[in-house]
Scaffold this active site. Structure first.
Site, PDB file in Angstrom:
ATOM      1  N   PRO A  60       0.846  -1.198   0.000  1.00 27.94           N
ATOM      2  CA  PRO A  60       0.000   0.000   0.000  1.00 27.94           C
ATOM      3  C   PRO A  60       0.874   1.238   0.000  1.00 27.94           C
ATOM      4  O   PRO A  60       1.767   1.379   0.841  1.00 27.94           O
ATOM      5  CB  PRO A  60      -0.787  -0.125   1.318  1.00 27.94           C
ATOM      6  CG  PRO A  60       0.079  -0.979   2.195  1.00 27.94           C
ATOM      7  CD  PRO A  60       0.814  -1.910   1.284  1.00 27.94           C
ATOM      8  N   CYS A 144       2.904   3.037   9.289  1.00 28.84           N
ATOM      9  CA  CYS A 144       3.329   4.317   8.735  1.00 28.84           C
ATOM     10  C   CYS A 144       4.159   5.091   9.752  1.00 28.84           C
ATOM     11  O   CYS A 144       3.680   5.371  10.859  1.00 28.84           O
ATOM     12  CB  CYS A 144       2.117   5.150   8.306  1.00 28.84           C
ATOM     13  SG  CYS A 144       2.565   6.755   7.595  1.00 28.84           S
ATOM     14  N   LYS A 183      -0.660  -4.694   9.085  1.00 31.36           N
ATOM     15  CA  LYS A 183       0.736  -4.422   8.701  1.00 31.36           C
ATOM     16  C   LYS A 183       1.414  -3.663   9.837  1.00 31.36           C
ATOM     17  O   LYS A 183       0.900  -2.635  10.299  1.00 31.36           O
ATOM     18  CB  LYS A 183       0.781  -3.599   7.413  1.00 31.36           C
ATOM     19  CG  LYS A 183       2.184  -3.379   6.849  1.00 31.36           C
ATOM     20  CD  LYS A 183       2.114  -2.721   5.469  1.00 31.36           C
ATOM     21  CE  LYS A 183       3.486  -2.688   4.797  1.00 31.36           C
ATOM     22  NZ  LYS A 183       4.372  -1.673   5.392  1.00 31.36           N
ATOM     23  N   HIS A 211       7.030  -5.283   8.462  1.00 32.10           N
ATOM     24  CA  HIS A 211       8.090  -4.440   7.896  1.00 32.10           C
ATOM     25  C   HIS A 211       9.240  -4.484   8.892  1.00 32.10           C
ATOM     26  O   HIS A 211       9.103  -4.038  10.035  1.00 32.10           O
ATOM     27  CB  HIS A 211       7.576  -3.007   7.722  1.00 32.10           C
ATOM     28  CG  HIS A 211       8.523  -2.122   6.974  1.00 32.10           C
ATOM     29  ND1 HIS A 211       8.106  -1.030   6.255  1.00 32.10           N
ATOM     30  CD2 HIS A 211       9.876  -2.167   6.819  1.00 32.10           C
ATOM     31  CE1 HIS A 211       9.150  -0.431   5.703  1.00 32.10           C
ATOM     32  NE2 HIS A 211      10.229  -1.105   6.035  1.00 32.10           N
ATOM     33  N   ASN A 244       8.422  -7.440   4.482  1.00 26.89           N
ATOM     34  CA  ASN A 244       8.543  -6.178   3.761  1.00 26.89           C
ATOM     35  C   ASN A 244       9.893  -5.551   4.095  1.00 26.89           C
ATOM     36  O   ASN A 244      10.230  -5.389   5.262  1.00 26.89           O
ATOM     37  CB  ASN A 244       7.400  -5.247   4.165  1.00 26.89           C
ATOM     38  CG  ASN A 244       7.375  -3.926   3.413  1.00 26.89           C
ATOM     39  OD1 ASN A 244       6.807  -2.951   3.870  1.00 26.89           O
ATOM     40  ND2 ASN A 244       7.983  -3.883   2.235  1.00 26.89           N
ATOM     41  N   GLY A 245      10.674  -5.217   3.047  1.00 24.13           N
ATOM     42  CA  GLY A 245      11.946  -4.532   3.263  1.00 24.13           C
ATOM     43  C   GLY A 245      13.116  -5.201   2.571  1.00 24.13           C
ATOM     44  O   GLY A 245      13.204  -6.427   2.499  1.00 24.13           O
ATOM     45  N   ASN A 246      14.019  -4.374   1.990  1.00 25.42           N
ATOM     46  CA  ASN A 246      15.281  -4.819   1.375  1.00 25.42           C
ATOM     47  C   ASN A 246      15.109  -5.493   0.014  1.00 25.42           C
ATOM     48  O   ASN A 246      15.932  -6.321  -0.364  1.00 25.42           O
ATOM     49  CB  ASN A 246      16.041  -5.794   2.293  1.00 25.42           C
ATOM     50  CG  ASN A 246      16.465  -5.178   3.601  1.00 25.42           C
ATOM     51  OD1 ASN A 246      16.348  -3.975   3.802  1.00 25.42           O
ATOM     52  ND2 ASN A 246      16.952  -6.002   4.511  1.00 25.42           N
ATOM     53  N   GLU A 269       8.940   0.638  -2.818  1.00 22.14           N
ATOM     54  CA  GLU A 269       9.770   1.396  -3.750  1.00 22.14           C
ATOM     55  C   GLU A 269      10.359   0.520  -4.848  1.00 22.14           C
ATOM     56  O   GLU A 269      10.552   0.973  -5.976  1.00 22.14           O
ATOM     57  CB  GLU A 269      10.885   2.122  -2.989  1.00 22.14           C
ATOM     58  CG  GLU A 269      10.400   3.339  -2.231  1.00 22.14           C
ATOM     59  CD  GLU A 269      11.539   4.250  -1.816  1.00 22.14           C
ATOM     60  OE1 GLU A 269      12.678   3.746  -1.716  1.00 22.14           O
ATOM     61  OE2 GLU A 269      11.304   5.445  -1.605  1.00 22.14           O
TER      62      GLU A 269
END
Length: 560
Positions: A60, A144, A183, A211, A244-246, A269
């Site tokens: 998201p 967030c 999340k 995350h 989530n991440g990397n 991203e």
């Protein structure tokens, strides 16, 4: 080369018989109070039957994971997409304006999870019920880290309010027609993260996205996500877990799943800068840009000019520093036709560089890697964007696997700005030492001072923040170490960050830069005819001793 087909349309989901015992709360109903068919599956049954066991997940993203972008992502390997984060209170307003502007879906958009931020269980439920027949689950955003989330009291700034989180998850689990997912971000203490995840599972969450960064890892302190924490969470709960991440390349997804044991991997991203990431290919940027614009044309309400412009800037980022005229025109483009023309213009230039190729093919021996282990790719193809600063390691293939270290209380730059070296032995540096040290660390927007220049002369040249300074129109910020623009209307001609860094008694005097809280306090005092007497600047003894403790506040890193 033809485009991959659209993702399959939504299918009829199996109906689950109602339990023998009546539920403790009223059965789920749609906004018009008609009963909603029970299609609510649990845990891995939900993961396999409804979501179709997704491995590649689009995160998201506010104003960026809109319907048109989800269509494109589904064409290029996404198994599941999330909507942008939606504000539950605004979404449930009776006038429906926010919902009309922010909710779009269609036949090429399943499976789909709608994400909301909220801090009131009843408001969250009201918003979720408006979309429960158009999505496969509703996700609660507890990750967030942005300042707006702190002001609004949602996202990761709720992670210490476990009772409220438990009530929000439970009310959706008991009253919504579709499953609830969550999340989160991790805590510095992995054992606390595990307790946190188990609490959310016990409240009724059917899927958890972790995350692997702590709340303070954002902006220039983003750093690396901790896959080890994600692994520990996966081992501690019985519901599906997404990591989530990397994620820079498709191969990172496989390594993450092998390292953590998760059921799927989410990227934000990575997908924005390379929407073909899940295919393992580096397509020509113009190819997917043209396809995206065609989707926006076919589905007129699927995106908006602002979001489209943002996507194009990210897809073409590697080449826009060369084709600066197109970059300038793209920033000004206000219609879809204008953007199509600019993409065509860029394509004409980049095709010559690619020799007509629409996808980059590495040499037989494999991708060329730079000193940091990152792929060396031509500027005409889609590729990841890696944030680099002078305090954080670059995400090489080795460091991506390593557990991340939460940010220290002060970074090396901050220790310098705080008045001494990292070891506390060297004398306090001069202003020139500070500027040159950050320039050597390649902090964006900071340039070395010329020999013999004073800081005032360096600022007068306008090279400290060349991207933002408009020569002759804005003065330099008057703070001692700041290289940014000052505001002509500020009482001390400072930039916003430096103005607000002053003592409260001073900063609240500035009508331009005072915060909303300060303004509300002043307005309330005036309304009650009890206006507080604010001391003059010269009467505040601490004014001259105000200490700046980070590079952003100091203005040495340009404000975004």
């Amino acid at each position: 080369m033809s485009s991959p087909p659209f993702a399959p349309a939504a299918v009829d989901l199996p109906t689950v018989p109602s339990p023998a015992a009546p539920p403790p709360l009223a059965p789920a109903t749609s906004p018009d109070q008609t009963p909603v068919p029970n299609r609510k599956l649990k845990g891995f049954e939900f993961y396999r039957q409804t979501l179709k066991s997704p491995k590649n997940i689009v995160a998201p993203m506010v104003d960026q994971s809109e319907y048109a972008w989800r269509i494109l992502s589904n064409r290029y390997g996404a198994d599941l997409c999330y909507t942008p984060m939606l504000h539950a209170r605004l979404f449930s307003q009776p006038d429906g304006k926010y919902k009309r502007e922010n909710w779009q879906t269609g036949d090429h958009d399943r499976p789909l999870i709608a994400q909301f931020c909220a801090n009131e269980p009843d408001v969250l439920l009201a918003a979720a019920r408006l979309v429960e027949n158009e999505c496969d689950a509703v996700d609660i955003n507890l990750g967030c880290p942005q300042h707006i989330a702190k002001r609004g009291r949602y996202g990761s700034y709720l992670q210490d309010e476990w009772d409220l989180i438990e009530r929000m998850v439970r009310i959706l689990d008991e009253k919504l027609a579709v499953p609830v997912t969550v999340k989160i971000r991790v805590f510095p203490d992995v054992e606390k993260t595990i307790r946190y995840a188990r609490m959310i599972e016990a409240a009724g969450a059917q899927l958890l996205t972790v995350h692997g960064r702590v709340r303070d890892q954002k902006g220039h302190k983003t750093g690396l996500a901790d896959w080890e924490q994600i692994k520990r969470v996966k081992e501690s709960v019985s519901i599906p877990v997404f990591a989530n991440g990397n994620i820079l390349y498709q191969e990172d997804i496989d390594r993450c799943m092998a390292r953590t044991g998760v059921d799927g991997v989410m990227t934000a991203e990575g997908n924005l800068y390379n929407p073909g990431l899940f295919t393992g290919k580096h397509y020509a940027s113009w190819k997917l840009a043209e396809e995206f614009l065609q989707i926006c044309t076919e589905y007129p309400e699927s995106s908006n000019v602002s979001a489209i412009r943002g996507h194009l800037f990210k897809m073409f980022k590697p080449c826009l520093s060369i084709h600066t005229d197109v970059r300038t025109d793209l920033a000004k483009a206000n219609t879809l036709d204008d953007m199509k023309a600019l993409v065509a213009q860029l394509k004409a230039r980049l095709v010559a560089d690619s020799n007509g190729a629409e996808v980059y093919t590495p040499p037989p021996e494999g991708y060329e890697l730079d000193d940091d282990g990152l792929r060396v790719l031509p500027n005409w193809c889609l590729q990841p964007y890696v944030r680099i600063d002078g305090t954080l390691p670059k995400p090489t293939s080795e460091t991506l696997d390593a557990p991340a270290t939460p940010p220290a209380e002060l970074t090396e730059d901050e220790k310098v700005l705080d008045g001494g070296s990292s070891e506390g032995k060297a004398p306090a540096p001069t202003q020139k030492d500070v500027v040159n040290a950050l320039a050597d660390a390649k902090v964006v927007g900071v340039k070395r001072m010329a020999p013999g220049d004073t800081l005032a002369e360096h600022k007068a040249k306008g090279i400290g923040d060349a991207k933002r300074r408009k020569a002759g129109k804005h003065p330099a910020c008057t703070a001692d170490t700041c290289l940014n623009n000052g505001s002509p209307k500020c009482i001390e001609k400072r930039c916003k960050k430096c103005c607000r860094a002053q003592p409260d008694a001073i900063s609240r005097q500035c009508a331009v830069h005072r915060t909303k809280v300060q303004q509300d306090e002043i307005s309330a005092a005036e309304k009650n005819a009890q206006v507080e007497v604010i001391p003059a600047v010269d009467d505040v003894a601490t004014h001259a001793d105000t200490k700046v403790v980070d590079a952003t506040t100091a203005g040495l890193i340009p404000h975004s």
